[in-house]
Design a protein around this motif. Structure first.
Motif, PDB file in Angstrom:
ATOM      1  N   LEU A 138      -3.895  -0.417   8.279  1.00 21.77           N
ATOM      2  CA  LEU A 138      -4.066   0.579   9.358  1.00 21.77           C
ATOM      3  C   LEU A 138      -4.017   1.980   8.745  1.00 21.77           C
ATOM      4  N   ASN A 139      -4.893   2.177   7.754  1.00 25.38           N
ATOM      5  CA  ASN A 139      -4.896   3.498   7.125  1.00 25.38           C
ATOM      6  C   ASN A 139      -6.115   4.301   7.570  1.00 25.38           C
ATOM      7  N   GLY A 140      -6.181   5.531   7.152  1.00 27.31           N
ATOM      8  CA  GLY A 140      -7.251   6.418   7.611  1.00 27.31           C
ATOM      9  C   GLY A 140      -8.560   6.213   6.872  1.00 27.31           C
ATOM     10  N   GLN A 181      -3.282   9.419   5.507  1.00 24.42           N
ATOM     11  CA  GLN A 181      -2.980   8.284   6.383  1.00 24.42           C
ATOM     12  C   GLN A 181      -3.022   7.009   5.538  1.00 24.42           C
ATOM     13  N   PHE A 233      23.835   9.395  10.381  1.00 20.14           N
ATOM     14  CA  PHE A 233      22.406   9.747  10.371  1.00 20.14           C
ATOM     15  C   PHE A 233      21.808   9.462   9.008  1.00 20.14           C
ATOM     16  N   PHE A 284      16.154   3.326   6.961  1.00 18.39           N
ATOM     17  CA  PHE A 284      14.774   3.336   7.507  1.00 18.39           C
ATOM     18  C   PHE A 284      13.755   3.501   6.402  1.00 18.39           C
ATOM     19  N   LEU A 285      14.097   4.355   5.415  1.00 22.26           N
ATOM     20  CA  LEU A 285      13.128   4.635   4.352  1.00 22.26           C
ATOM     21  C   LEU A 285      13.073   3.509   3.321  1.00 22.26           C
ATOM     22  N   MET A 325      14.686  -1.828  10.264  1.00 21.54           N
ATOM     23  CA  MET A 325      14.238  -0.447  10.440  1.00 21.54           C
ATOM     24  C   MET A 325      14.532   0.034  11.841  1.00 21.54           C
ATOM     25  N   ALA A 371       6.864  -4.383   7.177  1.00 22.75           N
ATOM     26  CA  ALA A 371       6.014  -3.290   7.662  1.00 22.75           C
ATOM     27  C   ALA A 371       4.774  -3.152   6.793  1.00 22.75           C
ATOM     28  N   ARG A 397      -8.155  12.551   4.712  1.00 20.33           N
ATOM     29  CA  ARG A 397      -7.962  11.158   5.121  1.00 20.33           C
ATOM     30  C   ARG A 397      -6.910  10.407   4.299  1.00 20.33           C
ATOM     31  N   GLY A 423      -1.211   4.175   5.718  1.00 16.33           N
ATOM     32  CA  GLY A 423      -0.996   2.869   6.327  1.00 16.33           C
ATOM     33  C   GLY A 423       0.371   2.300   5.998  1.00 16.33           C
ATOM     34  N   GLN A 436       6.650   3.436   5.579  1.00 17.38           N
ATOM     35  CA  GLN A 436       7.673   4.240   4.902  1.00 17.38           C
ATOM     36  C   GLN A 436       7.116   5.574   4.416  1.00 17.38           C
ATOM     37  N   LEU A 454      18.855   6.984   8.100  1.00 16.26           N
ATOM     38  CA  LEU A 454      17.619   7.495   7.501  1.00 16.26           C
ATOM     39  C   LEU A 454      17.302   6.740   6.206  1.00 16.26           C
ATOM     40  N   TRP A 469       1.079  -4.417   7.520  1.00 15.91           N
ATOM     41  CA  TRP A 469       0.123  -3.657   8.345  1.00 15.91           C
ATOM     42  C   TRP A 469      -0.453  -2.472   7.577  1.00 15.91           C
ATOM     43  N   LYS A 470      -0.589  -2.682   6.303  1.00 17.05           N
ATOM     44  CA  LYS A 470      -1.006  -1.585   5.436  1.00 17.05           C
ATOM     45  C   LYS A 470      -2.450  -1.123   5.694  1.00 17.05           C
ATOM     46  N   ARG A 492      14.223   0.020   3.663  1.00 21.75           N
ATOM     47  CA  ARG A 492      14.035  -1.367   4.093  1.00 21.75           C
ATOM     48  C   ARG A 492      12.635  -1.576   4.641  1.00 21.75           C
ATOM     49  N   LYS A 493      12.142  -2.826   4.501  1.00 16.82           N
ATOM     50  CA  LYS A 493      10.799  -3.107   5.031  1.00 16.82           C
ATOM     51  C   LYS A 493      10.834  -4.039   6.240  1.00 16.82           C
TER      52      LYS A 493
END
Lengths: 124, 753
Positions: A122-124, B720, A39, A46-47, A55, A116, B717, B722, B725, A43, A119-120, A49-50
């Protein structure tokens, strides 16, 4: 009522006849160590590697770690629940693998990259 | 059923002989003024169903024209459909008139309102009440509507297509609404029709909806009418509260009402509760709005923005007489109100005079006709207020004919000269090729409006009202004002005729070319449809003289014979006895809100004889003044005039010397501006205040609740990011924290144990 109880008694008798005795916690411990190690590797992978495929492989590793722990515990308690549950997890994992790889292919087609961080936005 | 009307007369005379016995002992004040009314509505029969055709044929026209519009019809089919259906409705009305047997009847279409609560019930069915007043009104409503539809088929032909369908659709709906208003058997039907004609008026004034002034005029008409309609609605409400019914047959048969009438007949108004007296005052406000009386008249002149057939039908002949109908129909209610009828009389007189002064100074011929309509409606109201319902109704009938004629003649001019209506820019129209019929019929219409003695029907009907004013004590003032107004009427009417129709041939086209080129403009003379309608209306105007002679001795003419058997009639217990005392002379005596009167004398003569002298000479004087100031040189100006050019006349010099008065009158005494200042501007300011309250307070509160989550979102906000990781770390961190908490709790629990 009587019939039901007798079937249960018969069942438990059969279980005691068919299965070996309970494992002690010292026997259980190595399984759990392996599971925990798997595990943690998953983990950390996953944290850190990009690459999305890596992942994804790491998540699979974490899955199997959990599965191993389940089987070990199931064996300790002499129940079939753990094994049953792992079968389900494998099925779901197979389906999920198909979906996830398809998603990764699509995402790759959009950005020509498996990273990954592509796709940065896609933030808030 | 002639026996029924005979019975009425018998009962009336019995009432004089033995007042107590006449109405079954219900009278408490000696008189039996209400016995006529009681006898009239006691046995309301059930009528034949074909009467419904009168109402529903125009509605069918409305529906069919809407269908034509939907399927994109581009022919004169809508006009012919409307004409045929309206003609059928007119024939049905005629047969209703011919088959009427003396007793009122109702015709039931379907149930509309039937509510009951406690011991009260509110019933208002879609049914119709036919008595002679209804028949009188329906005859000229359907007759004129048919003729004017025929006229409009030609007049509106520039708009063939959707506009043509829209026009005739609203036309049909108008006649339907007017029929509901006049024929309804309860006040709710009347209200339905009242609002319906208001709607159609709005739709047709705003027919040229791309023209801002037309839209403004339509809105003005609608809003001003709302004020009156509020009065009408409250009046209906109060009627129900006080008398417990809105159905005519029950209302006029109501014993309480009969007691009130008898009390009013002897001048004992203290016996009548104030609530009952208020009904008439409220209904009166409704009548003032619809019939364009003094405080609320401002919408009617602006309504001339609509097509001329609409002005002729709705804003001259039929809809604006709805107020007269309302008062005539509810005359018993007006009689029991101490102040209503005197107010009606005075407002009518003021309106007649004021509108005439404005009419004298206008240059737009259609507006002159509009002000003369307001003025003539003032005459009708004065007649109603002076207990001369016959005079008022007779004037409604004659006015319907000659004013429709005048409007249609003006409309023919407007149509032929590309919308030109300025009397300074037209001259000698009657001598142009193809305009002879318009000239002659216009002359007949003008003579009627001016009231030239003996040869015009307008003279007889106006005379009846004037005579009534002079014989009612305390109301001579009204009589004199109306006589002066009559002179002014003759002046401004013939001012139009002398300037536009006589003299040198001259015309400047207006702005409305329908695709013609201004350079090679030539007036196009009216076609057969317009000419036919003008001839028929002129003939009717002349033939209406005979109405004054039919049944003259008994009831002051044919209209009187129609009125006497309806709720609009008023039989004073004194009239018969005084008539008997005067050796069978004309029963002129009246009693009630306007006081007691015996057959009086005017200038030492019988009132009618005296009025023939006074108003007849007045009319001739007005025409001669118009001839002198506006008439062309030579015989056409009766050898008095000196006008040689279209735009110049002797009046210009006089007007220049009168200071600001002509300009004030031309600007309608600034009544519109006064209303704008006193009512419109404060309301507008108030509206702005409320607009800002709405915008700042209410919208602010709502927006605050929308804003708070936005602030909260703004704070959280950044979480989030993006970065995948990042999410994984927070997930793992969360797991660590969770594990830590679980372990601590477990360890502590274990430690505790």
């Amino acid at each position: 009522m009587h019939a039901f109880e007798s079937i249960q008694l018969f069942g438990s008798g059969m279980a005691q006849l068919a299965f070996p005795t309970e494992m002690s916690s010292s026997v259980l411990a190595p399984y759990l160590f392996v599971s925990a190690a798997m595990f943690c590797i998953g983990l950390i992978g996953f944290l850190t590697r990009k690459n999305m495929i890596i992942m994804f492989l790491c998540t699979e590793l974490m899955f199997q770690a959990a599965g191993l722990a389940l089987i070990a515990f199931g064996r300790q308690h002499l129940g079939s629940d753990g094994q049953t549950f792992v079968i389900f997890v494998l099925c779901v994992a197979a389906a999920e693998a198909a979906m996830a790889l398809a998603l990764v292919v699509l995402l790759f087609r959009h950005r020509e990259s498996l990273s990954a961080s592509a796709w940065k936005e896609l933030n808030g | 059923m002639m026996t029924a009307s005979l019975m009425n007369q018998l009962m009336a005379s019995v009432a004089v002989l033995s007042p107590e016995g006449a109405t079954g002992g219900t009278t408490g004040h000696g008189g039996a003024a209400s016995s006529h009314l009681a006898g009239l509505v006691e046995h309301v029969g059930v009528g034949p169903k074909w009467v419904l055709l009168i109402v529903f044929l125009p509605l069918l026209g409305f529906v069919l024209n809407a269908v034509y519009a939907a399927i994109g019809n581009k022919s004169k089919l809508p006009a012919w459909t409307t004409i045929v259906l309206l003609a059928a409705a007119f024939i049905a009305t005629l047969s209703m008139f011919l088959s009427y047997e003396g007793t009122p009847y109702t015709v039931y279409a379907f149930e509309w309102f039937n509510l009951s609560y406690g011991d009260k019930s509110f019933i208002a069915n879609f049914s119709f009440y036919i008595d002679k007043l209804t028949i009188l009104w329906m005859l000229f409503v359907t007759g004129l509507a048919t003729l004017i539809a025929l006229y409009a088929s030609e007049y509106m032909s520039h708009d063939i297509g959707a506009g043509y369908c829209r026009f005739f659709s609203a036309f049909g709906l108008f006649v339907f609404s007017m029929s509901c208003l006049v024929m309804g058997d309860n006040m709710l039907m009347l209200y339905l029709g009242w609002e319906g004609v208001g709607l159609c008026s709005y739709l047709l004034i705003g027919y040229f909806y791309k023209k801002p002034s037309a839209v403004a005029a339509a809105k003005k008409a609608f809003i001003v009418n709302r004020i009156g309609d509020l009065g009408l609605a409250l009046g209906i409400y109060l009627t129900f509260v006080h008398f417990g019914t809105v159905q005519y047959a029950e209302l006029f048969n109501n014993e309480t009402l009969h007691q009130y009438i008898n009390a009013a007949a002897v001048g004992d108004f203290s016996a009548i509760p104030g609530e009952a007296q208020w009904i008439a005052l409220l209904l009166m406000v409704g009548a003032f709005g619809k019939s364009a009386q003094f405080p609320l008249y401002v919408w009617l002149p602006d309504a001339m923005e609509g097509p001329t057939p609409v002005s002729a039908l709705i804003h001259a002949a039929t809809m604006v007489t709805a107020g007269v109908y309302l008062i005539a129909r509810f005359y018993p209610l007006f009689l029991v109100s101490e102040h209503a009828l005197p107010i009606v009389a005075w407002i009518g007189t003021i309106t007649a005079f004021l509108a005439a002064t404005i009419g004298m100074a206008q240059f737009d011929i259609k507006r002159i006709m509009a002000y003369s309509t307001v003025s003539q409606l003032g005459y009708m109201f004065a007649g109603l207020g002076l207990l001369s319902t016959t005079g008022a109704a007779f004037h409604v009938v004659t006015h319907a004919f000659f004013k429709a004629l005048l409007f249609l003649a003006c409309g023919a001019v407007m149509h032929g000269f590309a919308g030109q209506l300025d009397l300074r820019k037209l001259s000698g129209v009657a001598w142009m090729k193809g305009w002879g019929i318009v000239g002659v019929t216009m002359l007949i219409g003008c003579m009627n409006l001016a009231g030239l003695p003996y040869i015009t029907s307008g003279f007889y009907s106006k005379d009846m009202i004037l005579a009534e004013a002079f014989v009612t004590p305390g109301y001579q003032m009204i009589g004199w004002i109306l006589v002066i107004t009559a002179i002014m009427t003759a002046y401004y009417t013939f001012r139009v005729f002398f300037r536009v129709f006589l003299g040198e041939k001259h015309c400047e086209p207006g702005e409305d070319f329908h695709g013609d080129d201004k350079a090679d403009f030539h007036p196009h003379a009216p076609g057969w449809a317009i000419n036919t309608v003008l001839i028929v209306l002129a003939t009717c105007s002349v033939l209406a003289i005979s109405l004054a002679y039919i049944d003259k001795a008994e009831n002051h003419g044919w209209v009187g014979s129609m009125i006497v058997d309806s709720t609009a009639s008023y039989h004073s217990p004194y009239s018969e006895s005084l008539a008997a005392a005067h050796g069978g002379g004309e029963p002129h005596a009246v009693a009630g809100p306007v006081g007691f009167a015996a057959p009086g004398k005017v200038l030492g003569m019988d009132p009618h004889g005296g009025m023939i002298v006074v108003s007849g000479l007045g009319a001739i004087l007005g025409v001669l003044i118009a001839a002198y100031f506006h008439g062309p040189k030579g015989w056409q100006g009766l050898f008095l005039g000196g006008r040689t050019e279209a735009g110049k006349c002797r009046m210009d010099a006089v007007a220049a010397r009168m200071g600001p008065i002509p300009r004030l009158a031309e600007n309608k005494w600034y009544v519109d501006e006064f209303y704008a200042m006193v009512f419109v501007t404060p309301l507008r300011i108030l509206a702005h205040v409320f607009h800002w309250i709405d915008k700042l307070l209410l919208d602010g509160l709502v927006n605050l609740f929308g804003f708070l989550p936005r602030v909260f979102a703004w704070i959280i906000r950044p979480s989030q990011s993006g970065v995948l990781q990042g999410y994984a770390v927070s997930m793992a961190g969360g797991l660590v924290i969770l594990l830590f908490v679980v372990i601590v709790v477990v360890v502590r629990a274990g430690g505790g144990a």
